[in-house]
Scaffold this motif. Structure first.
Motif, PDB file in Angstrom:
ATOM      1  N   VAL A 167      43.939  38.462  39.846  1.00  0.00           N
ATOM      2  CA  VAL A 167      42.664  39.706  39.939  1.00  0.00           C
ATOM      3  C   VAL A 167      41.197  39.653  39.749  1.00  0.00           C
ATOM      4  O   VAL A 167      40.837  38.599  39.121  1.00  0.00           O
ATOM      5  CB  VAL A 167      43.225  40.778  39.072  1.00  0.00           C
ATOM      6  CG1 VAL A 167      42.707  41.993  38.654  1.00  0.00           C
ATOM      7  CG2 VAL A 167      45.208  40.822  39.249  1.00  0.00           C
ATOM      8  N   GLY A 168      40.613  40.263  40.709  1.00  0.00           N
ATOM      9  CA  GLY A 168      39.200  40.245  40.307  1.00  0.00           C
ATOM     10  C   GLY A 168      38.550  41.651  39.301  1.00  0.00           C
ATOM     11  O   GLY A 168      39.036  42.101  39.360  1.00  0.00           O
ATOM     12  N   ILE A 169      37.757  40.947  39.002  1.00  0.00           N
ATOM     13  CA  ILE A 169      36.868  42.013  38.131  1.00  0.00           C
ATOM     14  C   ILE A 169      35.427  42.243  38.537  1.00  0.00           C
ATOM     15  O   ILE A 169      35.013  41.003  38.636  1.00  0.00           O
ATOM     16  CB  ILE A 169      37.215  42.488  36.535  1.00  0.00           C
ATOM     17  CG1 ILE A 169      36.449  41.261  36.208  1.00  0.00           C
ATOM     18  CG2 ILE A 169      39.491  42.033  36.709  1.00  0.00           C
ATOM     19  CD1 ILE A 169      36.866  41.241  34.466  1.00  0.00           C
ATOM     20  N   ASP A 170      35.040  43.399  38.015  1.00  0.00           N
ATOM     21  CA  ASP A 170      33.476  43.466  38.345  1.00  0.00           C
ATOM     22  C   ASP A 170      32.420  43.084  37.253  1.00  0.00           C
ATOM     23  O   ASP A 170      32.788  42.687  36.391  1.00  0.00           O
ATOM     24  CB  ASP A 170      33.055  45.115  38.007  1.00  0.00           C
ATOM     25  CG  ASP A 170      33.268  45.639  39.319  1.00  0.00           C
ATOM     26  OD1 ASP A 170      33.367  44.833  40.700  1.00  0.00           O
ATOM     27  OD2 ASP A 170      33.939  46.973  39.203  1.00  0.00           O
ATOM     28  N   ALA A 171      31.273  42.500  37.443  1.00  0.00           N
ATOM     29  CA  ALA A 171      30.541  42.136  36.738  1.00  0.00           C
ATOM     30  C   ALA A 171      28.846  43.190  36.539  1.00  0.00           C
ATOM     31  O   ALA A 171      28.869  43.774  37.068  1.00  0.00           O
ATOM     32  CB  ALA A 171      29.933  40.668  36.612  1.00  0.00           C
TER      33      ALA A 171
END
Length: 420
Positions: free
Chosen positions: A402-406
């Motif tokens: 899972v990737g998330i925003d920065a």
């Protein structure tokens, strides 16, 4: 090979224990990542750790991380019913941990094993329920010499530590691992919810759909219990003493009432408060025939077992595995699961390994942090640094793909300024 100090049921179970530990490791990628780094950096080299934890395959993988980091580890059980004898054997013979624990030990042996691991003269303590810290402070204060600090893994233990600190009795910095956001979310809510339902089903094979389940306590564990029992089709009642938590339960659609009322209506009762005598004599006297009693709080004090014994005219011990049936004078039968101890560990296997992956990764990184910063800490209850919580969450997200925003620089600037 010279084996470490040990008192376990049977070293012949080592092979089975290794397989059990390896199976759990498949679902613990975050902890495995920490172990790989520890093996290179050895941040715990020269330190001796005494632990009082559930002796399970998931715990074994935590202790493998600490051993990879260079620590010498001594382990006692935090619950006599949760010890997996094959895991205990594997820890001794395969992973080099000094283990003093076996399934079903009596209270005297349990207390003796706590003293044994403390007599190793540890530098750090890892506790689950505060029994290790309590034993050292109350009975063997001489063994506190050289102890730099420790970690506490569970809600009940943190409550006890805060009382010790408030009374000026706590002589160590103890880090409240239980109070991290990731631990409360994963371990207390999702882990306790699923594993408790699992324990009730294994011990009774009862149909939950359409039954009335009473959950005592609506903290993080109680929320998980209520959600999972409702998900199985049960009609869930909640009892609480905290008005804010009770209001939360009402707004989630649960029936909130007193135990006096719920005792007459419930089919299954599960306690998760961290307090004693939640189900008392007057409640037992009004329960329905066939009521099931289970506890998911750390200690076997939440159900008044002395009252239950005194009300029964006979007891059918082991009517099912991990279930004892108490028969009252009027013919009513009450079923007690796992002797009133943690039902999710007595009647089931505790939290899934994927849950403990996150909790134990926090524990491992906190132990590393404590070893590095203990000289800056004062006696009392210490919070886990937020960056550890975030680091573990990121490890878990990465393992899940899972990737998330920065935040952008502009967003960072906006959040760090009060100017429009």
């Amino acid at each position: 090979m010279t084996l470490p100090s040990h008192e376990v049921a049977d070293l012949g179970l080592t092979g089975a224990g290794v397989r059990r530990v390896a199976w759990a490791e498949r679902s613990m990628p975050a902890l495995r990542s920490v172990r790989e780094r520890f093996a290179v950096e050895r941040p715990l080299a020269g330190l001796r750790l005494a632990a009082c934890l559930h002796v399970t395959a998931e715990t074994a993988n935590l202790l493998r991380v600490l051993r990879a980091g260079g620590a010498e580890v001594w382990l006692a059980a935090s619950n006599p019913l949760s010890t997996q004898d094959d895991t205990a054997a594997a820890l001794v013979a395969e992973y080099g941990v000094a283990v003093h624990a076996w399934a079903g030990m009596d209270t005297a042996a349990y207390d003796r094993n706590l003293v044994t691991v403390l007599e190793s003269r540890p530098h750090l303590l890892l506790d689950d329920g505060c029994d290790l810290v309590n034993t050292a402070h109350s009975h063997r204060p001489d063994l506190l010499e050289g102890v730099l600090g420790g970690c506490e893994q569970t809600t009940t233990g943190v409550i006890r530590l805060r009382r010790m600190s408030a009374e000026g009795e706590l002589r160590l910095p103890m880090v409240a691992v239980n109070d991290t956001r990731t631990k409360r979310m994963f371990d207390n809510r999702y882990g306790t919810g699923q594993s408790t339902v699992d324990g009730v089903l294994r011990a009774t094979n009862t149909l939950l759909a359409g039954r009335t389940v009473v959950v005592a306590g609506y903290g993080y564990c109680g929320r998980g219990l209520a959600e999972r029992f409702r998900g199985m089709g049960a009609n869930v009642f909640v009892t609480e003493v905290d008005p804010v938590k009770a209001l939360d339960a009402v707004m989630q659609g649960y029936t909130v009432t007193t135990m006096d009322v719920a005792a007459r209506l419930g089919d299954v009762f599960v306690t998760a408060t961290g307090n004693r005598d939640v189900i008392r004599r007057e409640h037992l006297e009004s329960m329905r025939d066939g009521a099931i009693l289970a506890n998911s709080g750390h200690f076997d004090l939440e159900i008044d077992l002395n009252a239950l014994d005194s009300l029964a005219v006979s007891v059918d011990r082991g009517v099912r595995e991990q279930a004892d049936e108490y028969v009252f004078a009027d013919g009513r039968r009450i079923l007690l699961l796992s002797e009133g101890r943690l039902v999710n560990l007595g009647a089931a296997e505790g939290h899934p390994a994927a849950v403990m992956d996150l909790s134990f990764a926090v524990q491992a990184l906190t132990t590393e942090w404590l070893a590095r910063t203990h000289t800056d800490l004062s006696p009392g209850v210490v919070e886990v640094p937020e960056e550890i919580d975030h680091a573990v969450a990121r490890l878990e997200l990465a393992a899940l793909g899972v990737g998330i925003d920065a935040l952008t620089p502009e967003q960072e600037s906006y959040l760090n300024s009060w100017r429009p």
